[in-house]
Write a protein that holds these residues in place. Sequence first.
Motif, PDB file in Angstrom:
ATOM      1  N   GLN A  56      23.116  33.878  18.412  1.00 31.24           N
ATOM      2  CA  GLN A  56      21.644  33.771  18.444  1.00 31.24           C
ATOM      3  C   GLN A  56      21.193  32.381  18.005  1.00 31.24           C
ATOM      4  O   GLN A  56      20.318  31.768  18.639  1.00 31.24           O
ATOM      5  CB  GLN A  56      21.042  34.836  17.516  1.00 31.24           C
ATOM      6  CG  GLN A  56      19.520  34.951  17.625  1.00 31.24           C
ATOM      7  CD  GLN A  56      18.972  36.037  16.722  1.00 31.24           C
ATOM      8  OE1 GLN A  56      19.722  36.679  15.978  1.00 31.24           O
ATOM      9  NE2 GLN A  56      17.680  36.246  16.800  1.00 31.24           N
ATOM     10  N   HIS A  57      21.810  31.856  16.929  1.00 30.65           N
ATOM     11  CA  HIS A  57      21.459  30.505  16.467  1.00 30.65           C
ATOM     12  C   HIS A  57      21.816  29.468  17.506  1.00 30.65           C
ATOM     13  O   HIS A  57      21.078  28.498  17.702  1.00 30.65           O
ATOM     14  CB  HIS A  57      22.181  30.219  15.148  1.00 30.65           C
ATOM     15  CG  HIS A  57      21.594  30.964  13.979  1.00 30.65           C
ATOM     16  ND1 HIS A  57      22.273  31.139  12.788  1.00 30.65           N
ATOM     17  CD2 HIS A  57      20.387  31.596  13.804  1.00 30.65           C
ATOM     18  CE1 HIS A  57      21.520  31.826  11.953  1.00 30.65           C
ATOM     19  NE2 HIS A  57      20.369  32.112  12.559  1.00 30.65           N
ATOM     20  N   ARG A  58      22.960  29.675  18.163  1.00 33.59           N
ATOM     21  CA  ARG A  58      23.396  28.717  19.189  1.00 33.59           C
ATOM     22  C   ARG A  58      22.393  28.675  20.347  1.00 33.59           C
ATOM     23  O   ARG A  58      21.998  27.595  20.811  1.00 33.59           O
ATOM     24  CB  ARG A  58      24.782  29.110  19.685  1.00 33.59           C
ATOM     25  CG  ARG A  58      25.312  28.200  20.788  1.00 33.59           C
ATOM     26  CD  ARG A  58      26.656  28.662  21.290  1.00 33.59           C
ATOM     27  NE  ARG A  58      27.057  27.875  22.456  1.00 33.59           N
ATOM     28  CZ  ARG A  58      28.190  28.055  23.115  1.00 33.59           C
ATOM     29  NH1 ARG A  58      29.049  28.996  22.730  1.00 33.59           N
ATOM     30  NH2 ARG A  58      28.485  27.304  24.151  1.00 33.59           N
ATOM     31  N   SER A  59      22.007  29.864  20.816  1.00 42.09           N
ATOM     32  CA  SER A  59      21.070  29.899  21.953  1.00 42.09           C
ATOM     33  C   SER A  59      19.699  29.325  21.564  1.00 42.09           C
ATOM     34  O   SER A  59      19.055  28.622  22.347  1.00 42.09           O
ATOM     35  CB  SER A  59      20.917  31.325  22.471  1.00 42.09           C
ATOM     36  OG  SER A  59      20.345  32.153  21.473  1.00 42.09           O
ATOM     37  N   LEU A  60      19.218  29.604  20.334  1.00 40.69           N
ATOM     38  CA  LEU A  60      17.927  29.064  19.879  1.00 40.69           C
ATOM     39  C   LEU A  60      17.999  27.543  19.735  1.00 40.69           C
ATOM     40  O   LEU A  60      17.045  26.830  20.072  1.00 40.69           O
ATOM     41  CB  LEU A  60      17.531  29.699  18.546  1.00 40.69           C
ATOM     42  CG  LEU A  60      17.046  31.153  18.619  1.00 40.69           C
ATOM     43  CD1 LEU A  60      16.889  31.753  17.232  1.00 40.69           C
ATOM     44  CD2 LEU A  60      15.717  31.231  19.381  1.00 40.69           C
ATOM     45  N   ALA A  61      19.116  27.035  19.211  1.00 35.55           N
ATOM     46  CA  ALA A  61      19.275  25.585  19.096  1.00 35.55           C
ATOM     47  C   ALA A  61      19.223  24.941  20.467  1.00 35.55           C
ATOM     48  O   ALA A  61      18.559  23.911  20.679  1.00 35.55           O
ATOM     49  CB  ALA A  61      20.592  25.265  18.391  1.00 35.55           C
ATOM     50  N   GLU A  62      19.979  25.524  21.450  1.00 36.26           N
ATOM     51  CA  GLU A  62      19.953  24.981  22.818  1.00 36.26           C
ATOM     52  C   GLU A  62      18.527  24.979  23.383  1.00 36.26           C
ATOM     53  O   GLU A  62      18.091  24.006  24.000  1.00 36.26           O
ATOM     54  CB  GLU A  62      20.867  25.843  23.712  1.00 36.26           C
ATOM     55  CG  GLU A  62      22.348  25.587  23.536  1.00 36.26           C
ATOM     56  CD  GLU A  62      22.766  24.266  24.176  1.00 36.26           C
ATOM     57  OE1 GLU A  62      21.957  23.648  24.895  1.00 36.26           O
ATOM     58  OE2 GLU A  62      23.901  23.828  23.925  1.00 36.26           O
ATOM     59  N   LEU A  63      17.816  26.092  23.169  1.00 39.60           N
ATOM     60  CA  LEU A  63      16.449  26.216  23.711  1.00 39.60           C
ATOM     61  C   LEU A  63      15.525  25.140  23.123  1.00 39.60           C
ATOM     62  O   LEU A  63      14.807  24.457  23.863  1.00 39.60           O
ATOM     63  CB  LEU A  63      15.904  27.603  23.380  1.00 39.60           C
ATOM     64  CG  LEU A  63      14.427  27.853  23.756  1.00 39.60           C
ATOM     65  CD1 LEU A  63      14.251  27.804  25.266  1.00 39.60           C
ATOM     66  CD2 LEU A  63      13.933  29.180  23.190  1.00 39.60           C
ATOM     67  N   HIS A  64      15.516  24.983  21.821  1.00 38.42           N
ATOM     68  CA  HIS A  64      14.596  24.032  21.193  1.00 38.42           C
ATOM     69  C   HIS A  64      14.989  22.588  21.469  1.00 38.42           C
ATOM     70  O   HIS A  64      14.103  21.730  21.631  1.00 38.42           O
ATOM     71  CB  HIS A  64      14.532  24.300  19.684  1.00 38.42           C
ATOM     72  CG  HIS A  64      13.752  25.545  19.333  1.00 38.42           C
ATOM     73  ND1 HIS A  64      12.425  25.691  19.583  1.00 38.42           N
ATOM     74  CD2 HIS A  64      14.153  26.727  18.762  1.00 38.42           C
ATOM     75  CE1 HIS A  64      12.001  26.879  19.186  1.00 38.42           C
ATOM     76  NE2 HIS A  64      13.059  27.543  18.682  1.00 38.42           N
ATOM     77  N   TYR A  65      16.323  22.290  21.532  1.00 37.83           N
ATOM     78  CA  TYR A  65      16.743  20.941  21.924  1.00 37.83           C
ATOM     79  C   TYR A  65      16.234  20.615  23.323  1.00 37.83           C
ATOM     80  O   TYR A  65      15.752  19.513  23.589  1.00 37.83           O
ATOM     81  CB  TYR A  65      18.270  20.822  21.875  1.00 37.83           C
ATOM     82  CG  TYR A  65      18.818  20.458  20.506  1.00 37.83           C
ATOM     83  CD1 TYR A  65      18.272  19.393  19.780  1.00 37.83           C
ATOM     84  CD2 TYR A  65      19.896  21.152  19.948  1.00 37.83           C
ATOM     85  CE1 TYR A  65      18.780  19.050  18.527  1.00 37.83           C
ATOM     86  CE2 TYR A  65      20.408  20.815  18.697  1.00 37.83           C
ATOM     87  CZ  TYR A  65      19.828  19.769  17.988  1.00 37.83           C
ATOM     88  OH  TYR A  65      20.322  19.424  16.750  1.00 37.83           O
ATOM     89  N   SER A  66      16.370  21.587  24.212  1.00 38.61           N
ATOM     90  CA  SER A  66      15.935  21.387  25.596  1.00 38.61           C
ATOM     91  C   SER A  66      14.439  21.077  25.654  1.00 38.61           C
ATOM     92  O   SER A  66      14.001  20.146  26.338  1.00 38.61           O
ATOM     93  CB  SER A  66      16.264  22.641  26.411  1.00 38.61           C
ATOM     94  OG  SER A  66      15.722  22.537  27.702  1.00 38.61           O
ATOM     95  N   LYS A  67      13.614  21.854  24.923  1.00 40.58           N
ATOM     96  CA  LYS A  67      12.158  21.639  24.934  1.00 40.58           C
ATOM     97  C   LYS A  67      11.780  20.317  24.256  1.00 40.58           C
ATOM     98  O   LYS A  67      10.873  19.611  24.708  1.00 40.58           O
ATOM     99  CB  LYS A  67      11.464  22.796  24.240  1.00 40.58           C
ATOM    100  CG  LYS A  67      11.514  24.092  25.040  1.00 40.58           C
ATOM    101  CD  LYS A  67      10.708  25.198  24.374  1.00 40.58           C
ATOM    102  CE  LYS A  67      10.691  26.453  25.237  1.00 40.58           C
ATOM    103  NZ  LYS A  67       9.907  27.540  24.627  1.00 40.58           N
TER     104      LYS A  67
END
Length: 1246
Positions: free
Chosen positions: A1052-1063
Amino acid sequence: MSGSPGDKEPGIPLENGREETSGSTCTGDNSNQDSAVCTGSSEIKSRAVVKYSAAPPPTSYALLQEKTDLKLPPANWLRENPQLGSAGTTILGSSSKCKPFSSFGMAYDFIDCIGDDVDVVSDSENIKKLLKIPYSKSHVSMAVHRVGRTLLLDELDIQELFMRSSQTGDWTWLKEFYQRLIDQKWQRKKKSKEHWYQKAILSKFLYYSINGSSAAEPVPNNLNEGEEENGADEFSSSWPTTFTSTPPEAEESDAPKEESVSMDSKFALGQVTSVQNVQEQNLLTLFDEGENSQGLKNDFVRNIMWTFEDIHMLVGSNMPIFGGGRYPAVSLKLRDNNKPINILTGIDYWLDNLMCNVPELVMCFHVNGIVQKYEMIKTEDIPHLENSTFSTRVVKDIAQNILSFLKSNCTKEGHTYWLFKASGSDIVKLYDLTTLCEEAEEEKCQNPFTLPVAVLLYKVASNLMLKARQNRKHYGTIRTLLLNCIKLLDQERHPQIIASAHYILSELFQLDEPLEEDGEELLRAGGSEDSYSDEDREEEEEDLIEDSDESYTNCCNPQDDSKAVAVICSVGELSVPEKYKSTHQIRPSCAFPVSQDKEERCRLVLSYVLKGLKAVDGSIKKESDLPAADPNIPIPLQYEDRSAKGACAAEKGISLLPERAGTVQADQKHPTRSGMIPGSWQHRMKMHLFLKASKAYYVLSDAAMNLLKYGRALRYIKLSLQCYDAYCSVSGTLHPQVLQFHSQCLSLCGDIQLMLAQNASNRAAYLEEYSYQTKDDQEILHSLHRESSCQAFSMATDLAMDPEYQLFVSSKCYEAAYELLVSEALKDQASDQLAQVRKRLGNIRNEMGVYYMNQAAAMQTENEVKKSVSTAEQEMWKKSFAFFEKGMKDFEAITDRTNTALLLCNTGRLMRICAQAHCAISADQCRGEFSPEEALYYNKAIDYYLRAMKSLASRDNHPAVWDSVNWELSTTYFTLATLLQDYAPLSRKAQEQIEREVTEAMMKSLKYCDLQTESARQPLYQYRAATIHHRLASMYHSCFRNQVGDEHLRKQHRSLAELHYSKAVSLFHSLKDAPCELLRTLLERVAFAEFTMAGQSSSVAKLKSLTGALEIMTDTRYAFQLIHKELEEEPVELNEPEHPESPKSSDVATGPPSGLNLEEVMTLIGVFEPSFSFLLLQIIKLMTTTKRKPSKKDEELLKTFKNVYSKLLRAEKSTPLLSRIKLYTELLQQLTTQTGSDDAGSNSGQ
């Protein structure tokens, strides 16, 4: 009889503009109809309307028996009889002797007609005498006065005048002039005994006619003679004494109550501009100088508005009118049968009947007093009687020519003209007695007409002023009338008229209303048709007369016409149709002076007020009791620096301001400071003048305020309040609308003090403006100080140097204005003004709250090392918070949601300052954990911002304020989250709880980041949103690295990190002015990919992760391009990086940094190079050690990777920064081209 129509008993007064509709008070049923008299084929238009009649309805006359002896008096002879009026009480019959001021009495009674509607006002006898000039050899002597287009004609009895001159020494200059140029052997001519005999039998005849049933009782001859002589003496004209001013006390006590009331209500003008709806209650008591005691009464039995062709005349007549015959009205005449009727008698009878609208004449013939017969003649037949035939057309031409001659030459209002024709002469001359009097260097009072003329000019102006509120076209005429009135009078003798005139002049100027275009044109064209008189245009008048088509003075050249204004060389010329035409035209000087400059208008008003005050002050007796003061010495306007005294002393002094503002005194009974008696005309006039001056200074102050001249504005409002203070000193009670005006003054004073506090940088210029004084201001102040010390409002109007004190004074002014408006006197009247003052109160309390809030923020900046909050800071917070609370209540009371929201926003800002103050900074500039106090105040700030949003309801109500509150709310959430993240309170809370709170605050801040609305803040919102995503990504990145055990949570942390880095990458990429932030985010994202790869065991998976990381690395090319561009465009200074934890920054950074931070660039390059080298090396290793046979494409890629890696290793570290960045850009471009990841790289963050 009384001087006003309302007092004429037993007569029936008629309204000025009303025609008589019945025969009860005048001449019968025909009294209100036109009568046309025809002569041959031509028709003369004549119309008579009775304006007032003191006679009862006409009764039938008694037909005397033949042989009745008229030498014997009837039993009722000389007894007062309303049927005969004054004709019966004197033995002169219908031809009563003219009084010298009879036209003025009529003009006073019918003031509405004067100046515009009527051409001539005169006794009927004077009208007849003028129209008979071409037929008569007798002398003519008349005084002519002009008021507007109206001429007043009065008999000027030269014989009586010179008899008076012999006794008193007055008018000696006129007597010498008359003897030198006209009649060198002048001596008083006595009337013959035959003359008095004829008058006596006429009087007896009239008494017989109303008393036919009574027997005639013989009276001894000697008694008859005595009565005749007494009658002669009685009717010998008595010239009035020289006009002098009567003391006001005597006037008031002598004047009948009924008359004083009517005169006051008709002609007094006491209207104050700001008190329009109570005009009747505030009327000034007008002067009655000379009016009641000097013979200026309307003694005529009837006053008639007679229109003869196109000439409108107000005529006074005493002719007895009887009923009888075929007509309801007839006139009785007595004729000697031995003497035929001549043309003069015929014209006399005809004009009498025309003026009184009498259709028939009854002629009684006698021989030596013995009645012979009666004969009835219709009025229209009189011009055709045997031996007295005359042309009515010629009479009409005479009337028109005389009127044109007089109007063309009697041009100056206020001047006394003398129309003179010597006995037996054909020459008619017109002299200007006023000019001759000035040349003789005699005082104004030596002309007995001066005061009546001045009073009439004043009354006409006052009457017009009452109409002028609806029609400003009268303003030019009013001004001209009053200026001429003032010019005629001596201030020492007639101060009341002069003061009243100046007050009305000041009332002409609309101080607080913008002039409309159509209204302006009316004012410029104002003035009556023929009215003109101005001291600056006298030469023009003379030129106009000289250049006219008909030059009266050149038609002949007798030796004595050099002093005459105009001359009719032959009376025969008057019979020629249109021989004389009126050349008098409208002059521009009669137009009202219109100025768009408000200050100029106010200065004019103040000049009139000052002259009025001087007139009043000069009439007050107790001069010696007053302290000596020189009006030429300026009275200093106090200036004091109150910054050293502190607010306590100031508060004590100004706390009385509301009490002073609302003071309502009891009725005064004792003399004022200057000696004025309450209730006297001086007292009432000063009250009006003081209030008018206060109003003018208020308007001047408001105008200066609009011009940003705050020093000048404060000086004017000080003078306005000083005038009001003097007004309070002399006024018994304060009218509600005066109090309302005063609240406006206090409100403006508050505005000025507020602006002075906000513009402290220009204090020297304001002080210079404040200290300046004009001479008029000094003299008005001198007059004010006669009544008051004028210090009641000094605290509010002094120019201080301390902004805090000025804000304090401003708030007290508003509070005083507010207390006035909610007082008993005004609570139901001034709702609009109350809302404005309440709004100002809210505003000043906001200003004071902001002032103390800024003081608290300044204290924080000064204290670099803080262990606890100081008491001084807490005091500032308390003051600021208290003012914000009061301000919010003010705005809520008037349902001003926008300003309520702004104050809630400011209170939120105060809470944030309180939070920052609780941030403990140690000596080594390191701060500790995020404290509970900080969290408390930040949450309070958030509550206030949310209340502000709720107050506004939606963005549509006020977009600018909504956007401001929205931004502040987002900033507060962001600051809270950032501090919580950077200085986590791990000693009090678990890591997971802190992370949840940070996430919650960041997401709320993100919620209020308005990325869609185009505005100046849109880039700031984008930067903040990108920063939030970057921080959240970093936080989840850290959690992912540090999390051990729970695999689900790590994913979950990995996917959230990817999402926020992308934005974050996407938002920084769109900003184009944050390359360092973009580069840092991308490098962190690469590091995240590298960490992910480290946990993988499969070569294929590792290669895939490394390839993805390299694609992210290629996206840094755009950031390096932006950095390269900025380095090329301008040299970058080495800026110190600003960190949120710096104690000098009040909040965390809220926008992209201005300019490129070179040190940060070097740091990021230091991270970029090893990371880039590591990625290339690992990919090369994995690609070369793979067991699978590489494809041609893989071989090319490997070759490219090796080439780029080689160049990167060979790059010199000492190479200039610009060259190194260029190399990185080229290497990244080479990778992008080879791998085809240009598009993928640019879209990887989407």
